[in-house]
Structures are given as C-alpha cells and as structure tokens.
Design an enzyme around this catalytic site. Structure first.
Site, short mmCIF file in Angstrom:
data_model
loop_
_atom_site.label_atom_id
_atom_site.label_comp_id
_atom_site.label_asym_id
_atom_site.label_seq_id
_atom_site.Cartn_x
_atom_site.Cartn_y
_atom_site.Cartn_z
N ASP A 431 0.85 -1.18 0.00
CA ASP A 431 0.00 0.00 0.00
C ASP A 431 0.90 1.24 0.00
OD1 ASP A 431 -2.30 1.61 0.27
OD2 ASP A 431 -1.98 1.71 2.43
N GLU A 715 -9.44 13.98 7.13
CA GLU A 715 -10.44 14.81 7.79
C GLU A 715 -9.80 15.76 8.79
OE1 GLU A 715 -13.36 12.33 9.55
OE2 GLU A 715 -14.50 12.10 7.69
N ARG A 824 -2.33 14.63 -2.30
CA ARG A 824 -3.61 13.92 -2.31
C ARG A 824 -4.72 14.94 -2.56
NH1 ARG A 824 -3.78 9.04 0.54
NH2 ARG A 824 -5.81 9.58 1.43
#
Length: 1508
Positions: A431, A715, A824
């Site tokens: 990952d 978040e 991102r």
C-alpha cells in the site's frame, strides 16, 4: 497490568464450541427486556434458567451466554480429545501403527514396550504443551468471567453488581466512565444531555481516537428519564456477525413508532467508556456472539513452501521404505527357498514343529522390515521444526535493529510456522498511504472557484521540518564517522558504535522531547502533531474569508444573507463550511479532558502472539515507555551541544515517575470476585466522576485549544486548515454542528443526515439546514474522479454556464498540478435541495434505514440519488510525507530480486509522483501507462503493450498463439541478454485494472506486468488489491508478500503467502490480520534479507540433514540384511536403535537450526543479491534431496564395511560388533553436521560434546545394569570391553573420515572452482576488515587531495570489495573475474606489472547474473588507502596472497579441513594469476561508459576487453 482485548484471538482456533442455537431463530433476532414476564407465562414468573433468553417468539430460546470459554479440554476429555487431535497428523498415526504392529508375535522386531517409547514420548511432549496452554486459557477465562458490572435487578429494583458471566441477552447494564463494556449493548440512556457517549476502541481495532455513540434516535423524546422497569419496546436486529462497522435493525416502541438502529447505537464489547459519566443499555449480543469475539479467530495456520516440499520428500521416504522392505521380503523368500532343507540347523521352528513357507516368510519379513526401518521416516522431524521455528521467532523479536524508538514498538511475529517463507519472497505488494508514507496529512494547497492559492508560507514551514530532519541525520552521521587514530583494537570500534547509537538515541529524545512528554502524560490524539495542526494560511484567501465574514455579519438578519455575496465569495464561504462540517470529527473541549485510568483489558490469551510467550520467560530488553502506537511526531530540533541531553533525560525520568504515581492512584475496576455490597454503588459512582488531570492536559487547558479526534488523517487536516482560516469546528452532536466565525460568532447547523465514506462511492456527504438561509444543503467531498462526474451539466448558451465550465477546467488543471506534485486531492461540492426534493428523498431514505436485510444496498442507492447535480466549490491538495528510509529499502529489495507492486487508492498522478520520490520509478526509464474506458479498449491496449515489450526484448515472446490467450499463458523470464533494453514500468488506473482482471484479459495483463520492472496500480479498491495478489500467487506460483497499515489492506494481507501489517495511525486492523507486524516499512529490509534468509537456510539444511541422517542409519541395517538372510534382524541393540535419533543425535541439529548463520548480517545487507538463493530454493530442492540420499547411502556403505572388515576374523558377537557401528554412525553424523555448520558457537560445541557423552554414558550404564532386560541381546560389559580395544578407536577414526571424504572433496572443488554467491559472500566475510582503516573514517574530517566531493559521495555507496584495501579487493576481484570471464572475452594474456594496483569491483560481480539474470551497477572506483606503497608486492607474493582466498572454503570453518581446500585450489590459482590480472593497466582510471544495472555481465566484460 492492562491486557489487550485481542488476547482471546485464539478462541476460535482453540477448539471452544459455541452453544448451539435453535434453527428456528429465523433470519433476524428479536430481543425484549428480561424484566418483563415471558410470553405465555404468569407475571409472577420472573427470570429464566441460566443461559436462556426471553424472546418475542412465544417460547424460550437458548442462546450463548456471556461466559467466555476458550479452553478445549476438561479433566475427563483431555486425554481422548488431545490424542484425537494429535492423530490428525498422519505421521503420528503412522508411528502408532508401527508400534502396534510390533505387538504381533509373527512380525515383531523389538520388545513391544520399548517400541512404544519414542511415539509415546512425542505424544506426551505435545500433550503437556497443550495442557499448559489450555490451563493458561482457563485461568484467563476465569479472571475475565469474574469481572464486575452493574446489572439491573427486578427484585431489588436497582443496579446490582454481577459477574460478567451472569449477563444475558435482554439485561440492562449500567456503565461508568473508564469501564470496559462487557457485551454488545444497545445504547438507551446517557448522562450526556445530548444523548452522546464517547468510546475508545483501541482494544478492538487499535485506533486511539474517540468514537461517538448516540442514544437510539427518538427514544430520548419518548421518555424523559430512562427506567428499565418501564421499557416495553421490541428490538429487531440482525443475527450475530463479525462486521464491526455494521449493525442493522430497528426498535418498535409501544406506540407503534419504528426507529432504525445503526452502528452508532451499539456499544461493542471490549471498548472503553470515555468522557461520559454513565450510560445504560440493553444487551443485544453476549459471550461468543459478540462482534469482538467473532472477530478473534486467532492466528491463521499457514503451511510454508518448504514444509510442502518436505511433505513431498516424506512421501518419497515412505516409498523408499516400502521398496527396501519389499526387496528384503523377496530376498528372504528366495533365501528360505534355497536353504529350506538346512534351515532347521539354525532356525527356530513353529510351535507345531513345522516351518514357514517361502511366501509366508517373505510376508512376515516385509512387515518386520517396516518395523526395523521405521526410522527412515523421521519421527522427531515435525517436533524439531516447531522447536526451531519458535526459537527463530524468539531471536527475531530480540533483534534490537527491528525496534523503533520513535513509536516504542517492535516487530511482532503472529504466525510461527512460516518464518522460512520470509526468505523466498518474489513479489511484494505494498500500500502507499501509511505504508510508504507517514500518513501525516498536511494541508498544502487549495483552489476555490477556479482560483489557486499556493500557500507559499505553508510550503516553507514544511520545508523547515524536512531541514530539521536532514540536519539531525547529518549531525549523527558526522558524530559516527569521527576517526580515532591509533586505536586499532576491536573494543574501540565497538565503543564508538555504542556511543554513536547512544548519541543518536539522545538526539531523538531531545528533538522530540516535548511531543514524547505530552504522550507520556496524556493519551495521544491521532493526527494531531504540530506539523499537522499548525497551518499557515494564504494571505489572499484569508482576506477573502474575512470579507465574507464581515458581509454576512452585517446581512445576517436580512432575508437572503448569502445573496449579498458575490459568486466567488459565496463559494469561498461554502468551501470552508464544507471543510468544517463534512466529516465525522469528534471535538473535545479543554474542560473535558480524556479521562483514563489503569484498568485491565478484557481478554488475555496465554499465547496470543510470540511476544506474550516471551514475556512470560524473559524480561524485556527494550525500553518501554507510555507512548501509544500512534505516537508519531516529526517535529525535530537540533541541540547545539551535548549538555542539552542531560536536562531532557532528567525531565523524562521525572515524568515517567509522575506517570507511575498517577497510575497507582488512579481508580481501577475490581476484578477479583465480588466487592462488598455495602457502598458498592457509591464506589462505582465515585469512579464515574473521577477527573484525573495531568500537567500536559492542564497546559492544553490553559492554551484553550480544541482537540479534534478524526477517524482519518485527511479529515483532521481539512478541519485544522479551516480553523487556520478562523472557521473553527467547536462542537458536534448527533443532530447539530457548531462553527465559530470571528464576526458571525457561533453558527449552529442542523445536521440532518451523514452519508459516510465508502470505497465504492469514494465520497461522503452531509445534509444540513443552513442557519442563515434555512435552506437544506448537501455538502460533498470525495475523489475528483467521481465528484467531477456528478456535477450539474453546464450549458454553453448562457454566460453562467460558460463561467462554470471555465472554473471546472481550471480546477481540473490545478488538480493535475497537485497530483504531479504528489499531493492527495479532494473535490468539494455543494447542492441546494428544495423542500419537495428533500421530502421525496427522505421517505425512501427512512425506508432504507429501517430495512434489516438489504440495508447497505438501499442506503447506497439513496446516497447515489442525493449526490447528483452538484455545484463545484473547489479542491484541496494534502501532502503526505515519505517515510524515512523508504527509497533505500526499495532499492535494496530490488537488488535482492524482489519485484515490488504498489497498490494504492490515490489519484494516478499523485501515485506516480510518490513512486518517483521513493525510487519505485526512475526518471530515466520508460513508463507504460494503461488507461482504458472499456474492456475492448483495455484488450487493445494490452495487445499493443505486449507487442511493444516483445519488440524491445525479442527473447521474451509468447509461445502460445493469440487463440490460446484465454486459456493460459507461457510465462517466460525476462531476457537479460546484452541486446535487451531495460525493462519498463507499468502504471494502470482502477478502471482499467477492473477490466484487466477479467478472465479473458488476466493472462495478458499478468504477462505484461511480469515483463515490467515495477507495477503501480492507482485508484484500486480493497477487492482489486486482493484479486491482484491472488492472481500473481495462483498463476505465477510465486511467493507473495503484502504489506499495509489500514483496514482497506486486510483482504490483500490475508490473501498473500506472507502478510505484514504496519502499526500506523489508522488502527490495528492490518496488524491483527497479518502474520508479521513491523513499525515502519524500512524494517522490511532486515526482516526479509537477513532473518528471512537465515530462517530459510537453517530450516532447509536441517530438513536435509534429518533425511540424510535417517537414510544413512537405515542403510546400515539394510547392508546387514545381506549377511542374515534378509531376516529383518538388526546388529544394533534395541536401545540404540529406538533412542538413537530421539536422544543421541537430536540436540546438535537443533542448535545448528537455531543459531547457524551462513552469511553474516552486514554482508547480507551490503549484498542483497544473496537473497536470491532462497528465491530459487538453491539450498533445498529435489536435486539436493536426492544427492543427500545418495551420499547417505555411500556413507552407510563405508561405515558398515570398515568395521565389518576390521572385525572380520574376530570372535565378537553380533551386538558387540554392532556397538562400534553405532558409535561410528554418531561420529559421522556429528562431523557431517560440523561440515554443514557455518557459524560455530560454544553451544554447538557443547551440544556435540553432550551427545557424545550421553551416548557413552547410557551405553556404560545400560551394559552394566540391564544386561538381560531385552533378550536375546546380552550387552553385558560390551562398551567397557570396546573402550579397552585399540581397534575400536581406529575404526571410529578411519570410518567417519573415509565416509565424508567425497563430500569434503566435492565441496572443496565446488567452492574453489564453481562457487555460489553464498560461498563467495562467506569467503569475503572471513576477511579481517577491522585491521584496515575505513576510507569513510579516514576522510571524515577532511577531503583527500585530488578527490572531488562527488568521488567522496560515491564512496558511501561502495561495495564491500571497494572498502577493502587494494590487495584484498583486487584478489577478490580477480577471483570473481576468473570464474566468469570466458577465453573469448579475455583474449591472450598480456604481460602485466604485478606491482600495479588492481582494479576494484563490487562483490559477486561475476556471479550476479547466475541466479536472477541481473547484476548490480558496476563501476571502477579509484581508492587511496594509507600505506598502499608498503603493501605493493611482486608477482610471486601476489600469487601467494591470492591463494589465501582458498584457504577457508565455504563448506565449514574447521581449520583441519583447510588443507584439502588449499590443495584443490592450487590449480585454479595458477590460472587465476594469468587470466584475471590482465584487466589492470593503469591505476585510478574509470571506464568511459559504465554499464547499466540491467545489462548482462558478458556485455560488461566485452566493454572491458575493448577498453584494454
């Protein structure tokens, strides 16, 4: 002491049985209060028998109670059940059958009782181990079952203390702050006025951030004060399952109203109540039906590749045993037939005076030979392997190099039976986020309404963090390279190494002192490091936000306040409102500190992982602090002087002591039986009001900052960014969210619905009612690839539509720019709903929430209907820093022959940028990008790419025709010829990957990926990750390893042969599903290259040694059959025959299997290509197995006939002659093991000495005290007599040497003329490097004359040959070149001045392509060493020094063998001195065009020849 919940993971694998449920329970579960009388009974009937549940089906249904039972046995069932389990192993069944067969008088070979001893010993050892583990589980279960909690009693009409085991489904339980939840409970009441409850799930999933749970929607409005006696509602929910993130059901109130139940309403067993004084609820699932225990399936059993090969070889041994026995049976039948008339002279007749027929005698002989030769199947092999693996895991855990000081965590071995697979990995699937990167999301850039805000000041702030990191490492490296002239002792270098590590440790402690002290004194908040929280806003954007705030403050009382803003300012305002409220962040105020006391975790397993096993026997070697797993901080500072370390240490010590005092004074839950009833409720209530505050929390309270606890770092980053722009999230309830603005003050948004993020939609949304406009707005954030497709179509006819298209085009360009920079990206959008649209959608959404069976599908469809026709607000770019050491680790793994695939859910451009940063992709290589919109387009692109790859590498062609592509593919290795171009890399997005994984295209995709150097899969879902791993594993038959850190990596980790989890900031789901857990990605290098190689090498050689030893011992008995008429007689005494493998020769091989190191760790790390030996199974393959079998047969022949010839004319009896044969076999085994042992320790010598001493001691005692125990043997005084016979000593000396001579000669010849990579590595490792000065230390304080900084930087990456002095390096280089240079390449030997220094090359340069077809980057580097002129020699002395290379061959380290190696290598030395010295003509010259790493070795030799 605290105990983690996952400690009961062994429950499923430990054999416990859940209470059987009645089949008519139905598809759902209906629960009602236990305080109500059961249906169909009188009201006076209160309660029910223990273990029964009162349900709404008109009768009593038996369900699981809350009793935890992980034990497998009882006193009565232990013996039969344990034996039954052990007989599942076919080897045990085989040996028991052989032992029972020995009880048959016609075929018995030994005394029946004695023959049972070995198998009984093995079964007893295993049974004792199982009994100890089960007893430990029993004690743990008893302790957990007797924990206390408050349960409502109808008789006493109040909450009374009960044991956990007494809780039933339908009971009402009251929990206080810091109390562990005993069962899965539906939340019905909370002391919080808003009906909220905070829980900590660290025991369950490892996540340290708090989760919010809320009272059932609508329940608090029906009842003002919760009273269990008046609860008459009926709960309909799903049956027990292991999905922690899902709970479906509804509650029907007495008035007929129905409310949906969600996971936010369920308190899971094992979690801890935080920041809430008291809660109450009804038990839905209890005991083994709880989600926590259903998830605790324990470590998975995997069978390693070496074990599968070993089982195959065991079958060969069985076949060999049958053949030998059949041969002997035929021989005995022929012998009986030939000597039928003379048999009465020496054979004992039957009881009736008759003799056996040849056929009957042959049948009896067959079974007797099976009994005699049973040792051919190693009875102790499996037990020995288990012991060795446990010890290997112990030493892996004790490796200090695998300990991460920053996170205070170390490697965890969760699977004990696949350690050798670590040395055979070929494909690594990784990952990206949290695995290759830090998973510390920092708000970097954004674009709003088509305008980009670069946040230059924020970029400079992040650059300062990176500079601080580099400065720290630079200072540490300088300290570590200080040269101390005149100190030549080894102790000085050891002292310097220790000092360097200490200084580095102190620097880390000092630079992170503030963060670590905060972590020690208060619970760590995930995703809240200073780097993540301290956002520097962009001045232009900040001014616009302030302008919006001022305008709205003035117009807030007007009818449409937002209408007074321009479209740009309106988008800015909505953009930051969306960042603030479109999340699930929990806000913790300073006056509400997280309360925490030291309590016992719920479950403890006796052997959950090997760490628990180790902690029970050995004290921890590693410093343990009070830092959590998620305690990661990158804030570093550089101390100016060493004196700064002392205050840091003293303060840390003081704080640690303070923490211990806090822990001692903090209240805890009673766990030892009942407490006194008097004042029990008061004690629980007092515990609920405990408010422990530590200095760290007081400091935060003084600062007045809010604490944000997010479920994901993205978040948290967005919320902190919004707070930096004065748009702060100050409160979140289940139905409202409050935002603080400078001029507007606090705005409270009514939170109508939250549509959570999922991997399919790739977005989340919130539905709110705007306080300024009273409109219903939908705020959505998600991946740009999906949000851009959900925008409201724009018309080109009007100006507004054209403007929106322009904004979207600019935003897309900025998104691409962010992705190229490795950021991102997220898109932020909005939709305004009319009341009619909302009412229509709400009706269908409520029906979806109330559904039990298909809720997920209906909720997904409801969210899709809502998230359409969106208005784009802007986009964000979040930076995720690369972990330390990732590029170097990837480079080393590639050199080791590992192919690395990165599977990430990030945007393609972002993933590519990170791939370049971590050196997965090189800027000079070609990258094949595969993006397709349909399956047909994907097929065409695959065909085009395959044609392109074949044109680049002609040898790598498809052998099957196009029509056979759907059936299968012929996977050929990548060509490494000189004309082959470097392999490209492949990048594929998620949509194309879905097409490529179809049955018709998966073979093409896999073949293309196999030809590529790296593979990068972007926008991949968790299911796609697991499918890719499964495809490679099944099609290529290659060993795979998957590594990840989050829940989305669990499926990939479980599918791979070896799963590795990283204990990151996203919880412990990946760790709990993995076989091994590491703190950081960089530790994968040492785990695989060092420990993986060692584990494979040790077990491979040990298994081969087992087969060799047993075959050799059986061969002695087989040769004797030619002299006893194949009657299955044995010349070796029964005691020796039965206990030889079990007692006399087992210990040395165990010690070697645990401690042997064929190549030192530093050499393995410097030369990773040595790892390829395990990938290619060079040490244990069918060829090696059969060579060992042939060698064993030859050794048995020698060890049998030498004592046979020695005692040919003597009058010794058969057992007196058999004793020297047994002793010779023992000495041969030990010497053979000594040859195969590469690293000798005092334990090896002790084990060999103990085995020899034990054999002779047992023989002396047995021959003295038990002469007539087992007739017909009469071993009285046999060993005593032999010890006085010189012939005994002579045979024991000559026979082992003669038996081992072929092996010695072969290994010496092969090690000298055709050495493997491992042998060359061992030879180089034996060179005394410490007596020569290290060039890096020599030039640490100054640049040597005539050398540039570039040359000095190249020295840091030099191979081990380059760090040697010129004479040693040149010798090794010549040795390598002589083995690989062909006569055509070398040409005619030319006259060379032997005083000229030899050119230096890296290790194994010549043999690097033998195993993998590739080699390391090569280059000639000029090196200056002190005293070079003194060490220059003549040709004769040069040749003499070259001969020292063969002085200690690779087959062992015993000095008495070196003469054989020297003799066999003299011929090579003469050739070596003539052929390899031709390459050295000038000193310090470089090749004009150094070859690339992908080029073949012969191409490099051709360039050298042309250059010369």
């Amino acid at each position: 002491m605290e105990r983690e919940l996952p400690a009961a993971e062994e429950s499923a694998s430990s054999g416990w049985r859940r209470p059987r449920r009645r089949r008519w329970e139905g598809r759902t579960r209906t629960v009602r209060s236990n305080l109500l009388p059961p249906l169909g009974t009188e009201d006076s009937t209160i309660g029910a028998p223990k273990g029964e549940r009162l349900l709404m089906r008109g009768c009593i249904q038996h369900l699981a109670d809350n009793r935890l039972k992980t034990t497998k046995y009882t006193l009565l069932s232990f013996l039969p059940k344990n034996l039954f389990e052990q007989f599942h192993r076919l080897a045990n069944v085989y040996f028991v059958f052989i032992a029972l067969l020995n009880f048959v008088p016609a075929v018995n070979a030994f005394q029946p009782g004695l023959a049972l001893a070995p198998v009984l010993f093995i079964l007893a050892v295993t049974a004792i181990k199982d009994l100890w583990e089960d007893y430990s589980r029993h004690r743990s279960d008893h302790e957990i079952n007797h924990l206390g909690c408050l349960v409502f009693s109808r008789e006493e009409k109040k909450y009374v203390n009960r044991y956990w085991k007494e809780i039933r489904v339908g009971d009402f339980v009251r929990l206080c702050c810091n109390e562990i939840i005993p069962a899965d409970i539906l939340l019905l009441s909370s002391s919080d006025p808003d009906g909220l409850c905070h829980i900590e799930t660290a025991n369950l999933d490892g996540e340290t951030n708090l989760k919010r749970r809320q009272v059932v929607r609508g329940f608090s409005e029906l009842v003002s004060e919760f009273n269990p006696l008046t609860f008459t509602s009926v709960i309909e929910c799903e049956k027990p399952n292991n999905d922690l993130s899902r709970f479906r059901g509804y509650i029907m109130h007495s008035n007929g109203e129905k409310a949906g139940l969600h996971k936010e309403n369920l308190l899971l067993r094992g979690c801890t109540i935080r920041n809430t004084e008291a809660v109450a609820g009804i038990v839905i699932y209890a005991g083994h039906e709880t989600k926590a225990l259903l998830n605790n399936s324990g470590p998975r059993y995997k069978r390693s590749q070496l074990e599968r090969q070993m089982n195959c070889d065991v079958l060969w041994c069985v076949l060999l045993l049958v053949c030998i026995s059949l041969f002997s049976a035929v021989g005995h039948g022929l012998w009986v037939r030939r000597y039928q008339e003379k048999k009465a002279l020496f054979d004992v007749p039957e009881s009736d005076g008759s003799s056996l027929s040849p056929a009957t005698a042959a049948v009896y002989s067959f079974f007797t030979m099976i009994i005699v030769l049973q040792v051919l199947i190693p009875i102790s092999l499996y037990v020995s392997i288990e012991i060795v693996k446990v010890c290997q895991v112990y030493f892996i855990n004790q490796d200090i190099e695998l300990y991460d000081e920053e996170t205070d965590s170390q490697l965890q071995c969760r699977a004990l039976n696949i350690t050798e697979d670590l040395g055979q990995i070929k494909y690594i699937f990784s990952d990206k986020t949290g695995t290759l990167t830090e998973n510390k999301m920092v708000f970097r850039r954004c674009t709003v309404s088509g305008i980009e805000y670069s946040h230059d000041a924020n970029a400079q702030r992040l650059a300062r963090y990176q500079e601080a990191d580099s400065e720290e490492e630079e200072v540490v490296s300088k300290v570590g390279t200080i040269s101390h002239r005149g100190s030549t002792g080894s102790h000085q270098s050891i002292w310097m190494t220790h000092k360097t590590q200490s200084i580095k440790s102190h620097r880390r402690t000092g630079s992170r002192a503030e963060a670590k002290r905060a972590s020690m004194l208060s619970k760590h908040t995930a995703f809240s490091s200073p780097m993540e929280k301290d956002i520097t806003p962009d001045p232009k954007l900040l001014e616009k936000v302030s302008e919006c705030d001022r305008f709205l403050a003035i117009a807030r009382h007007q009818e449409h306040p937002l209408a007074h803003l321009s479209p740009e300012l309106s988008d800015v305002f909505d953009f930051f409102i969306a960042l603030t409220i479109c999340n699930t962040v929990v806000v913790t105020s300073p006056d509400q500190p997280r309360q925490k006391v030291r309590v016992r975790f719920e479950l403890k397993s006796p052997v959950k992982t090997i760490e628990d096993f180790l902690r029970r026997f050995t004290p921890s070697r590693l410093a343990s602090g009070c830092s959590s797993i998620g305690n990661l901080s990158t804030s570093k500072s550089s101390h100016k002087s060493g004196s700064a370390f002392l205050p840091s240490l003293s303060q840390d010590s003081m704080l640690l002591g303070l923490e211990e005092k806090l822990g001692q004074t903090a209240p805890s839950i009673a766990s030892n039986g009942y407490a006194s009833q008097a004042g029990q409720e008061e004690s629980w209530a007092s515990e609920c009001t405990t408010d422990q505050k530590c200095p760290g929390e007081q400091r935060e309270q003084q600062e007045g900052e809010l604490r944000y606890e997010a479920e994901s770092p993205d978040e948290a980053a967005l919320v902190y960014a919004a707070r930096a722009y004065n748009c702060a999230l100050v409160d979140r309830l289940h139905d409202q969210v409050s935002v603080e603005l400078p001029h507007l003050g606090r705005l409270t948004f009514e939170l109508l619905h939250t549509l959570g993020f999922d991997s399919i939609r790739k977005r989340m949304s919130v539905v709110i009612r705007h306080p300024l406009t009273d409109e219903i707005n939908v705020y959505t954030k998600g991946a740009d690839s999906v949000v851009m497709d959900l925008l409201l179509p724009c018309s080109s006819d009007d100006a507004r539509g054209r403007h929106q298209k322009k904004i979207r085009s600019k935003t897309q360009n900025y998104l691409n720019l962010y992705a190229v920079e490795g950021l991102r990206t997220l898109c932020i959008a909005k939709r305004v709903l009319s009341k009619e649209e909302y009412a229509c959608w709400l009706q269908s959404h409520i029906e979806a929430e109330a559904s039990v069976e298909s809720r997920e599908e209906l909720l997904f469809q409801s969210a899709v209907r809502l998230e359409t026709n969106l208005h784009l607000l802007g986009a964000t770019g979040i930076e995720d820093r690369l972990q330390e050491g990732v590029p170097e680790t990837i480079a080393k793994l590639r050199q080791a022959g590992l192919q690395i695939w990165v599977l990430t859910g990030d945007k393609q451009e972002t993933a590519i940028n990170i791939a370049y940063a971590c050196k997965l992709l090189d800027h000079g290589e070609e990258v094949i990008t595969l993006n397709a919109d349909s399956q047909e387009a994907c097929a065409a692109l695959l065909d085009q790419c395959l044609s392109y790859v074949q044109s680049r590498n002609p040898r790598s062609t498809l052998q099957n025709s196009e029509s056979n592509l759907s059936v299968g593919f012929s996977f050929n290795p990548v060509s490494t010829s000189t004309d082959a171009s470097p392999s490209p890399s492949l990048v594929i997005d998620g949509r194309s990957l879905a097409y490529a994984l179809e049955k018709s295209l998966e073979d093409k995709f896999l073949f293309l990926a196999k030809q590529c150097r790296s593979v990068l899969c972007c926008r991949s879902t968790p299911l796609q990750k697991s499918m890719v791993v499964k495809l490679v594993r099944s099609k290529l038959k290659a060993m795979t390893l998957a590594i990840g850190d989050g829940a989305n990596d669990v499926s990939m980790i479980q599918v791979a042969d070896v799963g590795v989890g990283i204990s990151g900031q996203e919880g412990m789901q990946a760790v709990m599903a993995s076989d091994f857990a590491v703190p950081r990605f960089r530790y994968l290098e040492r785990l695989l290259i060092v420990h993986g190689h060692w584990c494979y090498s040790r077990l491979a050689n040990m298994v081969l040694y087992f087969f060799y030893k047993n075959t050799m011992f059986v061969g002695l008995l087989f040769w004797f059959q030619f002299y006893c008429g194949f009657s299955a007689s044995a010349m070796i005494d029964q005691w020796y025959l039965i206990f030889f493998n079990l007692l006399f020769s087992s210990l040395p091989q165990l010690v070697t299997g645990v401690l042997d190191k064929d190549v030192p760790a530093d050499m393995l790390l410097r030369e990773p290509q040595l790892y390829k030996s395990g990938q290619n199974m060079e040490e244990y393959r069918p060829r090696a197995f059969w060579l060992n079998m042939v060698d064993a047969a030859f050794q048995s022949l020698v060890c049998f006939f030498i004592p046979y010839l020695a005692y040919y004319d003597s009058d010794v009896d058969v057992f007196t002659w058999g004793t020297p044969v047994t002793a010779i076999a023992l000495f041969t085994f030990l010497l053979h093991l000594g040859i195969e042992t590469k690293t000798w320790t005092w334990l090896n010598w002790l084990a060999c000495g103990f085995s020899t001493f034990l054999f002779f001691s047992v023989a002396l005692i047995y021959n003295t005290s038990c002469a007539t125990c087992y007739p017909p043997s009469n071993p009285y005084w046999t060993m005593q007599t032999l010890l006085g016979d010189p012939l005994f000593y002579l045979t024991c000396l000559i026979a082992p040497i003669a038996a081992l001579l072929p092996r010695l000669f072969f290994k010496a010849l092969q090690g000298s003329l055709f050495p493997t990579q491992l042998q060359l590595g061992r030879q180089l490792a034996k060179k005394p490097l410490n007596k020569f000065s290290d060039p890096k230390e020599t030039f640490a304080q100054g640049q040597p004359p005539g050398h540039s900084e570039t040359e000095l930087s190249e020295r840091k990456t030099m191979g081990p040959f380059e760090t040697l002095p010129r004479d040693c390096a040149s010798q090794a280089s010549q040795f390598t070149q002589q083995l690989t240079c062909s006569p055509e390449a070398s040409g005619e030997p030319s006259a060379v001045d032997t005083n000229m220094p030899l050119r230096e090359n890296t290790l194994l340069e010549g043999l690097g392509s033998q195993a993998s077809g590739s080699s390391m980057p090569r280059g000639a580097i000029s090196e200056v060493c002190p005293g070079d002129s003194k060490r220059q020699s003549t040709s004769a002395s040069q040749t003499a020094r070259l001969s020292s290379l063969f002085h200690l061959p690779s087959f062992g380290s015993l000095n008495w063998i070196s003469s054989l190696s020297l003799a066999s290598g003299l011929g090579s030395v003469l050739q070596l001195s003539g052929s390899s010295l031709q390459m050295d003509k000038q000193d310090g010259e470089f090749l004009s065009n150094p070859p690339q790493p992908e080029q073949d070795l012969h191409s490099f030799q051709g360039q050298v020849t042309g250059y010369l």
